[in-house]
Design a protein around this motif. Structure first.
Motif, PDB file in Angstrom:
ATOM      1  N   HIS A 116      -7.094  -2.383   5.923  1.00 48.93           N
ATOM      2  CA  HIS A 116      -6.190  -1.353   6.418  1.00 48.93           C
ATOM      3  C   HIS A 116      -6.577   0.062   6.481  1.00 48.93           C
ATOM      4  O   HIS A 116      -6.794   0.533   5.710  1.00 48.93           O
ATOM      5  CB  HIS A 116      -4.642  -1.596   5.800  1.00 48.93           C
ATOM      6  CG  HIS A 116      -3.567  -1.040   6.432  1.00 48.93           C
ATOM      7  ND1 HIS A 116      -3.296  -0.837   7.800  1.00 48.93           N
ATOM      8  CD2 HIS A 116      -2.739   0.006   6.115  1.00 48.93           C
ATOM      9  CE1 HIS A 116      -2.411  -0.089   8.086  1.00 48.93           C
ATOM     10  NE2 HIS A 116      -2.032   0.441   6.806  1.00 48.93           N
ATOM     11  N   ASP A 167       5.556   5.034   5.205  1.00 49.66           N
ATOM     12  CA  ASP A 167       6.705   3.909   5.863  1.00 49.66           C
ATOM     13  C   ASP A 167       6.886   2.871   4.751  1.00 49.66           C
ATOM     14  O   ASP A 167       8.086   2.223   5.140  1.00 49.66           O
ATOM     15  CB  ASP A 167       6.052   3.473   7.236  1.00 49.66           C
ATOM     16  CG  ASP A 167       5.093   2.824   7.422  1.00 49.66           C
ATOM     17  OD1 ASP A 167       3.746   3.314   6.665  1.00 49.66           O
ATOM     18  OD2 ASP A 167       4.632   1.976   8.123  1.00 49.66           O
ATOM     19  N   HIS A 168       5.965   2.554   4.149  1.00 51.82           N
ATOM     20  CA  HIS A 168       6.398   1.403   3.054  1.00 51.82           C
ATOM     21  C   HIS A 168       6.834   1.864   1.720  1.00 51.82           C
ATOM     22  O   HIS A 168       7.091   0.955   1.017  1.00 51.82           O
ATOM     23  CB  HIS A 168       4.994   0.504   2.849  1.00 51.82           C
ATOM     24  CG  HIS A 168       4.562   0.005   3.904  1.00 51.82           C
ATOM     25  ND1 HIS A 168       4.598  -1.199   4.278  1.00 51.82           N
ATOM     26  CD2 HIS A 168       4.109   0.639   5.244  1.00 51.82           C
ATOM     27  CE1 HIS A 168       4.140  -1.642   5.466  1.00 51.82           C
ATOM     28  NE2 HIS A 168       3.755  -0.436   6.141  1.00 51.82           N
ATOM     29  N   ASP A 200       0.263  -4.464   5.956  1.00 49.27           N
ATOM     30  CA  ASP A 200      -0.536  -3.903   7.029  1.00 49.27           C
ATOM     31  C   ASP A 200      -1.960  -4.310   6.778  1.00 49.27           C
ATOM     32  O   ASP A 200      -2.757  -3.898   5.938  1.00 49.27           O
ATOM     33  CB  ASP A 200      -0.245  -2.464   6.845  1.00 49.27           C
ATOM     34  CG  ASP A 200       0.873  -2.044   7.307  1.00 49.27           C
ATOM     35  OD1 ASP A 200       1.873  -2.847   7.356  1.00 49.27           O
ATOM     36  OD2 ASP A 200       1.393  -0.837   7.368  1.00 49.27           O
ATOM     37  N   HIS A 233       0.910  -1.203  -0.212  1.00 47.28           N
ATOM     38  CA  HIS A 233       0.016  -0.042   0.042  1.00 47.28           C
ATOM     39  C   HIS A 233       0.903   1.425   0.066  1.00 47.28           C
ATOM     40  O   HIS A 233       2.243   1.075   0.013  1.00 47.28           O
ATOM     41  CB  HIS A 233      -0.926  -0.095   1.147  1.00 47.28           C
ATOM     42  CG  HIS A 233      -0.195   0.030   2.489  1.00 47.28           C
ATOM     43  ND1 HIS A 233       0.794  -0.876   2.780  1.00 47.28           N
ATOM     44  CD2 HIS A 233      -0.409   1.021   3.662  1.00 47.28           C
ATOM     45  CE1 HIS A 233       1.011  -0.681   4.191  1.00 47.28           C
ATOM     46  NE2 HIS A 233       0.212   0.547   4.470  1.00 47.28           N
ATOM     47  N   HIS A 293       1.323   3.914   1.970  1.00 43.21           N
ATOM     48  CA  HIS A 293       1.585   4.486   3.254  1.00 43.21           C
ATOM     49  C   HIS A 293       3.227   4.732   3.274  1.00 43.21           C
ATOM     50  O   HIS A 293       3.977   4.184   2.754  1.00 43.21           O
ATOM     51  CB  HIS A 293       1.518   3.590   4.392  1.00 43.21           C
ATOM     52  CG  HIS A 293       0.155   4.242   5.499  1.00 43.21           C
ATOM     53  ND1 HIS A 293      -0.535   3.281   6.121  1.00 43.21           N
ATOM     54  CD2 HIS A 293      -0.282   5.237   5.778  1.00 43.21           C
ATOM     55  CE1 HIS A 293      -1.201   3.699   6.905  1.00 43.21           C
ATOM     56  NE2 HIS A 293      -1.326   5.024   6.584  1.00 43.21           N
TER      57      HIS A 293
HETATM   58 ZN    ZN Z   1       0.156   1.187   6.545  1.00 45.05          ZN
END
Ligand code: ZN
Ligand code: ZN
Length: 286
Positions: free
Chosen positions: A165, A79-80, A188, A75, A77
């Motif tokens: 998520h 942080d990814h 996630d 996804h 986000h």
């Molecule tokens: Zn996430």
């Protein structure tokens, strides 16, 4: 090392982290290594340097920057994905010949396009000056995917499955099928039957988790968010009992003061009797 082990598919945890900038846990990124080739899942911050460290530790040339050629995003986000420009541009400077292939939810193509234009000055300076460079290595071949088989070659068949998520319209887990292994990476997600179905006795289930005990110490707002976004140790114990992986690897651990031993204890106390390990950066799991 014997040849069978070299050929066997394995998983290298490049980053087991979360948005929290914990130096022991680099940004989320997992490498599925098959026949020496690396297939990345997610590109958290630090991904290229952790891959370089793993390349050295395990003598895996497939994890050198120039050979990181393909990534599947769970996804979008940050942080990814904050390591995505690193993958694109460092890989190129390290002499990757081909465009980086990126598969991910709708929005992936846009993200790749914007990242390329954000570094336009750099690309021009390197291609128009006298710096030796490969012609196509800065390019990105990005694909917005839907659930289903999203990629296959002689090593792997990769299937994306939708997971719930927070309020993301599209978030995925991935199932890698190789000649000798089925490997499932949750991404996630709050507890989801989709993970159970994808694994269904798989060899390796890499699943995100948070401490159910420490969850009780969070504010009501954060409890609501995490319950809708992530999976607690107790929930994971039940889920893994149904998914029956040969080995469960925890990653994207949200500790809130707990330790890996606490997470493992919570999972056991919730009744899970299967093999479970807490993922650590740079560990390799067959
Ligand atoms: Zn996430
Ligand atoms: Zn995350």
């Amino acid at each position: 090392m014997n040849i069978a082990l070299l050929l066997q598919a394995s998983v290298v945890m490049l980053g087991t982290g979360t948005p929290n900038p914990d130096p022991e846990h680099s940004g989320p990124a997992v490498a599925v290594v098959v026949n020496g080739a690396a297939y990345l899942v997610d590109a958290g911050p630090g991904v290229v340097r952790r891959a370089a460290a793993a390349a050295k530790r395990y003598d895996l040339t497939g994890l050198r920057a120039k050979n990181l050629g393909i990534v599947f995003l769970t996804h979008l986000h940050s942080d990814h994905t904050a390591g995505l420009p690193d993958l694109i541009h460092t890989g190129w400077v390290a002499e990757r010949e081909r465009p980086l292939r990126v598969y991910g939810p709708p929005g992936t193509r846009d993200m790749a396009m914007h990242l390329t234009s954000a570094w336009q000055e750099d690309i021009e300076v390197r291609t128009e000056g006298d710096q030796p460079h490969t012609r196509d290595g800065w390019k990105v071949e990005a694909h917005d995917i839907r659930a289903g088989i999203v990629y296959q070659d002689s090593n792997v068949v990769v299937r994306a499955f939708a997971v719930p998520h927070s309020n993301w319209k599209h978030a995925f887990g991935y199932r890698f099928e190789t000649k000798d292994r089925v490997i499932v990476i949750s991404g996630d997600t709050r507890p989801s039957d989709a993970v159970v179905e994808a694994c269904h006795g798989c060899d390796l289930l890499v699943h995100e988790v948070y401490s159910a005990e420490r969850y009780a110490t969070l504010s009501a707002e954060w409890q609501k968010y995490h319950a809708g976004s992530h999976t607690s140790t107790r929930e994971l114990a039940v889920l893994a009992g149904r998914a029956t992986p040969a080995r469960l690897v925890l990653y994207h651990q949200l500790y809130w003061g707990a330790t890996d031993d606490d997470l493992l204890r919570e999972i056991r106390q919730a009744g899970y009797g299967g093999v479970v390990v807490a993922g650590r950066d740079l560990e390799r799991y067959p």
